[in-house]
Write a protein that holds these residues in place. Structure first.
Motif, PDB file in Angstrom:
ATOM      1  N   ARG A 234       0.852  -1.190   0.000  1.00  0.00           N
ATOM      2  CA  ARG A 234       0.000   0.000   0.000  1.00  0.00           C
ATOM      3  C   ARG A 234       0.886   1.238   0.000  1.00  0.00           C
ATOM      4  N   ASN A 235       0.771   2.036  -1.039  1.00  0.00           N
ATOM      5  CA  ASN A 235       1.606   3.220  -1.196  1.00  0.00           C
ATOM      6  C   ASN A 235       1.553   4.115   0.037  1.00  0.00           C
ATOM      7  N   GLU A 236       0.343   4.413   0.518  1.00  0.00           N
ATOM      8  CA  GLU A 236       0.224   5.356   1.626  1.00  0.00           C
ATOM      9  C   GLU A 236       0.824   4.799   2.909  1.00  0.00           C
ATOM     10  N   PHE A 237       0.688   3.503   3.135  1.00  0.00           N
ATOM     11  CA  PHE A 237       1.216   2.907   4.354  1.00  0.00           C
ATOM     12  C   PHE A 237       2.728   3.068   4.420  1.00  0.00           C
ATOM     13  N   LEU A 238       3.396   2.803   3.309  1.00  0.00           N
ATOM     14  CA  LEU A 238       4.853   2.952   3.268  1.00  0.00           C
ATOM     15  C   LEU A 238       5.249   4.408   3.519  1.00  0.00           C
ATOM     16  N   LEU A 239       4.479   5.337   2.965  1.00  0.00           N
ATOM     17  CA  LEU A 239       4.777   6.751   3.184  1.00  0.00           C
ATOM     18  C   LEU A 239       4.522   7.155   4.636  1.00  0.00           C
ATOM     19  N   LEU A 240       3.468   6.585   5.251  1.00  0.00           N
ATOM     20  CA  LEU A 240       3.212   6.841   6.666  1.00  0.00           C
ATOM     21  C   LEU A 240       4.397   6.418   7.518  1.00  0.00           C
ATOM     22  N   LEU A 241       4.958   5.246   7.232  1.00  0.00           N
ATOM     23  CA  LEU A 241       6.126   4.780   7.973  1.00  0.00           C
ATOM     24  C   LEU A 241       7.319   5.708   7.748  1.00  0.00           C
ATOM     25  N   SER A 242       7.515   6.120   6.509  1.00  0.00           N
ATOM     26  CA  SER A 242       8.664   6.965   6.171  1.00  0.00           C
ATOM     27  C   SER A 242       8.579   8.336   6.821  1.00  0.00           C
ATOM     28  N   LEU A 243       7.346   8.828   7.033  1.00  0.00           N
ATOM     29  CA  LEU A 243       7.151  10.184   7.548  1.00  0.00           C
ATOM     30  C   LEU A 243       6.646  10.206   8.990  1.00  0.00           C
ATOM     31  N   GLN A 244       6.780   9.063   9.708  1.00  0.00           N
ATOM     32  CA  GLN A 244       6.272   8.994  11.077  1.00  0.00           C
ATOM     33  C   GLN A 244       6.903  10.029  11.994  1.00  0.00           C
ATOM     34  N   GLU A 245       8.161  10.362  11.739  1.00  0.00           N
ATOM     35  CA  GLU A 245       8.846  11.323  12.609  1.00  0.00           C
ATOM     36  C   GLU A 245       8.442  12.760  12.303  1.00  0.00           C
ATOM     37  N   LYS A 246       7.708  12.968  11.230  1.00  0.00           N
ATOM     38  CA  LYS A 246       7.293  14.325  10.859  1.00  0.00           C
ATOM     39  C   LYS A 246       5.981  14.688  11.563  1.00  0.00           C
ATOM     40  N   GLU A 247       5.923  15.871  12.123  1.00  0.00           N
ATOM     41  CA  GLU A 247       4.752  16.250  12.916  1.00  0.00           C
ATOM     42  C   GLU A 247       3.517  16.532  12.070  1.00  0.00           C
ATOM     43  N   HIS A 248       3.684  16.715  10.766  1.00  0.00           N
ATOM     44  CA  HIS A 248       2.537  17.078   9.929  1.00  0.00           C
ATOM     45  C   HIS A 248       1.929  15.891   9.192  1.00  0.00           C
ATOM     46  N   ALA A 249       2.397  14.677   9.487  1.00  0.00           N
ATOM     47  CA  ALA A 249       1.801  13.462   8.907  1.00  0.00           C
ATOM     48  C   ALA A 249       1.016  12.741  10.001  1.00  0.00           C
ATOM     49  N   SER A 250      -0.083  12.091   9.629  1.00  0.00           N
ATOM     50  CA  SER A 250      -0.903  11.366  10.602  1.00  0.00           C
ATOM     51  C   SER A 250      -0.120  10.201  11.194  1.00  0.00           C
ATOM     52  N   ARG A 251      -0.396   9.888  12.453  1.00  0.00           N
ATOM     53  CA  ARG A 251       0.313   8.815  13.150  1.00  0.00           C
ATOM     54  C   ARG A 251      -0.396   7.487  12.918  1.00  0.00           C
ATOM     55  N   LEU A 252       0.392   6.443  12.667  1.00  0.00           N
ATOM     56  CA  LEU A 252      -0.142   5.098  12.493  1.00  0.00           C
ATOM     57  C   LEU A 252      -0.459   4.511  13.866  1.00  0.00           C
ATOM     58  N   LEU A 253      -1.692   3.956  14.033  1.00  0.00           N
ATOM     59  CA  LEU A 253      -2.126   3.466  15.341  1.00  0.00           C
ATOM     60  C   LEU A 253      -2.171   1.944  15.438  1.00  0.00           C
ATOM     61  N   GLY A 254      -2.476   1.245  14.358  1.00  0.00           N
ATOM     62  CA  GLY A 254      -2.562  -0.211  14.407  1.00  0.00           C
ATOM     63  C   GLY A 254      -2.988  -0.777  13.069  1.00  0.00           C
ATOM     64  N   TYR A 255      -3.024  -2.117  12.984  1.00  0.00           N
ATOM     65  CA  TYR A 255      -3.353  -2.753  11.711  1.00  0.00           C
ATOM     66  C   TYR A 255      -3.885  -4.157  11.952  1.00  0.00           C
ATOM     67  N   CYS A 256      -4.519  -4.717  10.917  1.00  0.00           N
ATOM     68  CA  CYS A 256      -4.940  -6.115  10.883  1.00  0.00           C
ATOM     69  C   CYS A 256      -4.928  -6.539   9.421  1.00  0.00           C
ATOM     70  N   GLY A 257      -3.995  -7.420   9.052  1.00  0.00           N
ATOM     71  CA  GLY A 257      -3.840  -7.713   7.622  1.00  0.00           C
ATOM     72  C   GLY A 257      -3.410  -6.452   6.914  1.00  0.00           C
ATOM     73  N   ASP A 258      -4.089  -6.104   5.812  1.00  0.00           N
ATOM     74  CA  ASP A 258      -3.761  -4.860   5.113  1.00  0.00           C
ATOM     75  C   ASP A 258      -4.718  -3.738   5.478  1.00  0.00           C
ATOM     76  N   LEU A 259      -5.539  -3.917   6.508  1.00  0.00           N
ATOM     77  CA  LEU A 259      -6.369  -2.835   7.052  1.00  0.00           C
ATOM     78  C   LEU A 259      -5.550  -2.123   8.119  1.00  0.00           C
TER      79      LEU A 259
END
Length: 462
Positions: A234-259
């Motif tokens: 998932r394109n957005e998921f990889l970008l979320l991980l890459s930008l986790q340290e940035k304050e202007h990107a949403s924080r990842l909270l959890g997952y189940c499979g690809d949800l």
């Protein structure tokens, strides 16, 4: 209710009343009533046509059934699986999907507002319901195929982040051709991003493995590995991980499979609160901007949000995991928190430099309009060689400043408007290859931020 009935009576029946008393119907009033009824009919028809696609757009129930079926079979796992499938503690609320293949819902989990995202493209493309689960098992959760060592899985992820397989590239290209334009749409769940060969990638891989071991038992099971591998597609998921340290990107909270779940969707996208996704394409861009100003915050708050957007542009430029490009710059992505701090509403329109360059470089072209990635990431066309170059023509900052002209100039203080307009014009004319404007880019961005901060500092809005 009484006032509403009276208003309807005045609009629809009053034009007839005087004519009936005189025993005739004036032609002008008949035309007036016909136009009103025609408007009502046309509006009702448009609403019907667009709402008829709602059932196709909003299929969160399908997503949950498929995910939970595979969780119960032991194929996948994740930090929210038990709450989602057994305890029913994940509450699905408003549908925010704009594409059938990418389901987006607002929701509630552990007393927090969250955004729920799940791809169901395989499910939607299948012709019969019984085929849905087998297809997803075979296509999406197909790797790793067997138990493996942590070191092997680590190398598998590292190789993927450096450069995804050739099959994924072809899928992106085919999607662009299908739309009738030679471009890659990086917004669908099938198009994957890669970050290139960066020295910081091993750190990201360690972070991914730590996330995969959600139960902290110091090992990654096959179900955990399959889930993480599916998420990385998932394109957005990889970008979320890459930008986790940035304050202007949403924080990842959890997952189940690809949800997966992120922080609640930022405010600011007026269409998210005022208009349902099916009706968004009906409005022209001029009306979009007008509604943004009517429903948006006061000008000083808009200035604070704009400063956050400019900081986000800085974060995308030479970050820990390389440079990122904004390939669909619209007000729809300008979100903000309750305290008016900027948050990127949708990361699917952000792409790593390595992905954009790999897609564009060497692509056949006749003119520059053939060298587009996403909506507005354009590269020059070498007409002698008839090939696209890898560098982009317009940097992120120029596109953002073009957006800010419509966002900041209306309602700006009179003593600031001229200087602000001048600096935004200078910014929008930034040209040259995106990789060659670093010094000028930083200077213009710094001037803009200083100008806006000076206006709102020492006030409640700061």
């Amino acid at each position: 209710m009484r006032r509403l009935r009276r208003l309807v009576h005045l609009v629809l029946l009053c034009p007839f009343s005087k004519g009936l008393q005189q025993g005739r119907l004036p032609g002008l009033r008949v035309k007036y009533v016909l136009l009103v009824w025609l408007g009502i009919f046309a509006g009702s028809w448009m609403v019907y046509v667009h709402y008829s696609s709602y059932s196709e757009l909003c299929r969160g129930h399908v997503c949950q059934v498929v995910i939970c079926d595979q969780y119960r079979k032991g194929i996948i796992s994740g930090s929210v699986c038990q709450d989602l499938c057994e305890l029913q503690k994940v509450e699905w609320r408003t549908c925010l999907s704009s594409s059938p293949g990418q389901q987006v819902y607002s929701g509630l989990w552990q007393k927090k507002e969250v955004t729920i995202k799940c791809g169901i493209e395989e499910a939607l493309n299948s012709k019969a319901w019984p085929d849905v689960v087998p297809r997803r098992e075979l296509v999406l959760f197909d790797k790793p195929t067997r138990g493996t060592s942590i070191k092997e899985f680590q190398e598998m992820i590292l190789s993927f982040l450096k450069r995804p397989g050739q099959t994924q590239s072809v899928l992106c290209q085919l999607r662009g051709v299908h739309q009738g334009v030679l471009l890659c749409l990086p917004f669908g769940p099938k198009c994957q991003a890669n970050l290139g060969d960066l020295p910081s990638l091993p750190t990201l891989v360690d972070q991914i493995l730590l996330m995969a071991d959600f139960n902290k038992d110091s090992r990654v099971s096959l179900a955990e590995a399959k889930s993480v591998w599916a998420l990385l597609q998932r394109n957005e998921f990889l970008l979320l991980l890459s930008l986790q340290e940035k304050e202007h990107a949403s924080r990842l909270l959890g997952y189940c499979g690809d949800l997966y779940l992120t922080e609640g969707i930022p405010r600011g996208s007026w269409h998210g609160a005022v208009l349902l996704p099916a009706l968004r394409p009906l409005l022209p861009s001029v009306l979009h901007r007008a509604l943004q100003q009517w429903f948006g915050p006061a000008w000083p708050w808009r200035a604070k949000i704009a400063i956050g957007l400019l900081e986000f542009v800085e974060e995308l430029f030479h970050g820990s995991y390389g440079t990122f490009y904004m390939c669909e710059t619209t007000l729809a992505n300008v979100g903000y928190t309750a305290t008016y701090d900027f948050k990127m509403a949708d990361l699917q329109q952000v792409a790593p430099e390595a992905t954009v360059r790999r897609f564009l470089q060497g692509r056949h072209c006749e003119q520059s309009s053939d060298c587009i990635y996403g909506r507005d990431c354009r590269a020059p066309c070498d007409r002698l060689m008839r090939q696209c170059k890898g560098d982009l023509i317009q940097p992120n900052l120029a596109k953002v400043c073009e957006l800010l002209r419509d966002y900041l100039l209306p309602g700006a203080p009179a003593d600031l408007r001229e200087e602000l307009g001048k600096q935004l014009r200078t910014c929008t004319t930034l040209s040259g290859l995106a990789s060659q404007v670093e010094a000028h880019h930083s200077l213009v961005l710094s001037h803009l931020k200083t100008l806006l901060w000076r206006e709102i500092s020492n006030t409640n809005y700061s």
